[in-house]
Design a protein around this motif. Structure first.
Motif, short mmCIF file in Angstrom:
data_model
loop_
_atom_site.label_atom_id
_atom_site.label_comp_id
_atom_site.label_asym_id
_atom_site.label_seq_id
_atom_site.Cartn_x
_atom_site.Cartn_y
_atom_site.Cartn_z
N LEU A 111 -9.87 -32.05 51.04
CA LEU A 111 -10.12 -31.65 52.29
C LEU A 111 -9.77 -30.63 52.30
O LEU A 111 -10.04 -29.47 52.86
N ALA A 112 -7.67 -30.19 52.36
CA ALA A 112 -6.77 -29.26 52.46
C ALA A 112 -7.92 -27.92 52.40
O ALA A 112 -7.79 -27.11 52.96
N ASN A 113 -8.64 -27.89 51.28
CA ASN A 113 -9.13 -26.29 50.75
C ASN A 113 -10.55 -26.66 51.26
O ASN A 113 -10.50 -24.82 51.76
N ALA A 114 -11.42 -27.81 51.22
CA ALA A 114 -12.55 -27.22 52.77
C ALA A 114 -11.57 -26.93 53.71
O ALA A 114 -12.72 -25.30 54.32
N GLY B 155 -10.69 -20.31 57.70
CA GLY B 155 -10.31 -19.29 57.49
C GLY B 155 -11.33 -17.96 58.02
O GLY B 155 -10.68 -17.11 58.91
N ALA B 156 -13.09 -18.96 57.63
CA ALA B 156 -13.94 -17.91 58.00
C ALA B 156 -14.05 -17.95 60.21
O ALA B 156 -14.46 -16.99 60.01
N GLU B 157 -13.05 -19.45 60.73
CA GLU B 157 -13.99 -19.02 61.65
C GLU B 157 -12.71 -17.80 62.20
O GLU B 157 -12.98 -17.50 63.34
N ASN B 158 -11.05 -18.27 61.64
CA ASN B 158 -10.32 -16.56 61.87
C ASN B 158 -9.79 -15.79 61.25
O ASN B 158 -9.56 -14.79 61.70
N LEU C 77 -8.49 -17.06 51.84
CA LEU C 77 -6.70 -17.65 51.67
C LEU C 77 -6.78 -19.04 51.15
O LEU C 77 -7.80 -19.24 50.32
N HIS C 78 -5.82 -18.52 50.24
CA HIS C 78 -5.65 -19.52 49.21
C HIS C 78 -4.36 -20.71 49.92
O HIS C 78 -3.06 -19.93 50.25
N LEU C 79 -4.15 -21.67 48.45
CA LEU C 79 -2.43 -22.67 49.16
C LEU C 79 -1.33 -22.33 48.19
O LEU C 79 -2.33 -22.33 46.87
N SER C 80 -0.67 -21.93 48.27
CA SER C 80 0.07 -21.75 47.23
C SER C 80 0.84 -23.14 47.00
O SER C 80 0.25 -24.62 47.60
N GLU D 30 -5.14 -25.61 59.99
CA GLU D 30 -5.69 -24.54 61.08
C GLU D 30 -4.37 -23.72 61.49
O GLU D 30 -3.84 -23.20 61.63
N HIS D 31 -2.75 -24.73 61.24
CA HIS D 31 -1.67 -24.03 61.94
C HIS D 31 -1.35 -23.06 60.48
O HIS D 31 -1.07 -21.60 61.10
N GLY D 32 -1.51 -23.84 59.65
CA GLY D 32 -1.53 -22.41 58.36
C GLY D 32 -1.77 -21.76 58.31
O GLY D 32 -1.76 -20.52 58.13
#
Length: 461
Positions: free
Chosen positions: A323-326, A332-335, A340-343, A367-369
């Motif tokens: 879910l986090a990656n989705a 990411g597209a909206e903003n 982007l990727h999660l470390s 979204e915060h990230g």
């Protein structure tokens, strides 16, 4: 579960013989005419249908047309005592899997049903694959590889083609409205209106007018006629979110609407028929509310025909990362921050957190990230403050795992005392000899650690 088989034949003897021969392998529903068969097709998840060609004044061809037009069509086998090559060809054009001549050979029937059932399973698998790959499908926003969510998806697909009332239960933020929308989108009503009603946001004074509408002048401030949500949803689906918040007087009126399939606007005694499928959701324990008298038992039984209970996110294993990656791709597209990727530490922090707000809270955290990230990588520092402690928990869990692995690899003949001694030693090494931190890492208090250390130092190895 057994495949569901519908047997349609106006000859009682044929129906009974087939049902008796096949009931061990199938869940059998018999029907004596086309009207009864259509009712079963529209209310049950039929996998296979055996139908006679001549059904009183109707044709089995028309029944096959009805069956194959369903969102989840069964495999159909035509039977007749008046067969011909032309009739068989016509049955195939209507979508029949096979054409059987009477008198029937039961061995042949059983073999054909097995083949048809296998074909049906392949169709379902292909449909499920297409659904997973198609972002516009009814389940596009419901994600999860965990067994719990796969069971939910299967349940949605089984109930969607029917008109059954569904009660969706689960904690706040688990996605109850998404499930309701998926059921609607995958149903024959998918092109009609989906009307959500947040019952928790309406006062008892406004609830009746909101649901059923009102006539001009029916109460102070009613300056014109108002169409209620049930009328608005006519032909489609109404979603009663937080149904446990409805007061008893409105529950009585809602029960009557569900039973009679008609409404009366406030200030009117005219009955207005409505064709509406009702889906309801709650995060409250309705059975407990029934027990304490705050929710009517008859209404609970009426809305709880089918129950779907969503698991909390903390119990869904690896779905957090999925879910986090989705969410990262979407937000990411909206903003305007694609790519982007999660470390790894960020993923560890997300996985270690309990998520009391469930999927909704996870989306907000991502979204915060996304907003706070300065490069292409989202790190723990970019996530909300409440996730910072999760990083520490993840690191401690990893340290514990390393300690356990070391003990198993280096002490194959260990006993309990030697394991305790070695575990304490490794914990002290991991935290630089700090006894307070070592005790925290081991999940014991400092005095217990000191006592065990004193015991080990005084006892022989």
């Amino acid at each position: 579960m057994k495949p569901v088989l519908l047997i349609v034949d106006d000859e009682k003897g044929t129906r009974q013989t087939l049902a008796a021969a096949l009931e061990d392998s199938y869940e059998v529903f018999p029907a004596a005419n086309a009207k009864g068969a259509r009712a079963i097709l529209d209310s049950e998840p039929v996998d296979l249908m055996l139908t006679d060609l001549r059904l009183g004044g109707e044709s089995g061809m028309d029944l096959i047309d009805h069956a194959r037009a369903l969102p989840r069509p069964p495999q159909c086998i035509m039977m007749t005592a008046y067969g011909s090559p032309d009739t068989a060809a016509e049955a195939k054009r209507h979508g029949a899997y096979y054409f059987l001549n009477k008198p029937l050979n039961l061995d042949e029937v059983e073999l054909l049903l097995k083949r048809a059932s296998h074909t049906r399973e392949l169709e379902e698998a292909n449909r499920e694959l297409a659904t997973r790959l198609d972002p516009t499908s009814g389940l596009d926003r419901l994600l999860g590889d965990s067994p719990q969510m796969q069971d939910i998806f299967n349940r949605i697909r089984r109930v969607a083609p029917t008109n059954a009332t569904v009660l969706i239960q689960g904690e706040t933020g688990t996605g109850k409205e998404l499930v309701a929308r998926a059921i609607h989108n995958l149903s024959p009503r998918g092109n009609a209106k989906f009307v959500p009603v947040n019952c928790a946001a309406l006062s008892p004074q406004l609830m009746e007018s909101e649901l059923f509408g009102h006539e001009k002048g029916s109460f102070t401030g009613a300056n014109q006629r108002r169409i209620g949500r049930f009328e608005e949803a006519d032909g489609g689906t109404i979603f009663l979110d937080e149904i446990g918040e409805i007061d008893i007087p409105t529950q009585v009126k809602l029960l009557r609407v569900l039973a009679e399939k008609s409404i009366e606007r406030v200030g009117s005694n005219k009955s207005i028929p409505v064709d509406v499928r009702v889906l309801a959701a709650t995060n409250r324990d309705l059975e407990a509310m029934v027990a304490d008298g705050t929710f009517r038992l008859d209404l609970y039984q009426r809305i709880n025909v089918i129950s779907i209970t969503l698991p909390p996110l903390r119990g869904r294993g690896g779905d957090v990362v999925l879910l986090a990656n989705a969410f990262l791709r979407e937000l990411g597209a909206e903003n305007r921050k694609e790519g982007l990727h999660l470390s790894r530490p960020a993923l560890d922090a997300l996985s270690a957190f309990d998520w009391p707000g469930n999927v909704r809270q996870l989306r907000t955290a991502i979204e915060h990230g996304v907003v706070m990230a300065t490069g292409q990588e989202v790190t723990p520092a970019d996530l909300p403050d409440y996730l910072q402690n999760s990083t520490g928990k993840a690191e401690k869990a990893a340290t514990n795992a390393r300690i356990s692995q070391f003990v198993l690899e280096n002490h194959p003949g260990f006993n309990l005392k030697s394991v305790e001694r070695e575990t304490i030693r490794r914990a002290l090494l991991a935290v630089g000899g700090n006894r307070t931190e070592a005790a925290k890492l081991l999940g014991i208090d400092r005095r217990t650690l000191q006592r065990k250390m004193a015991l080990f130092s005084s006892s022989p190895h």
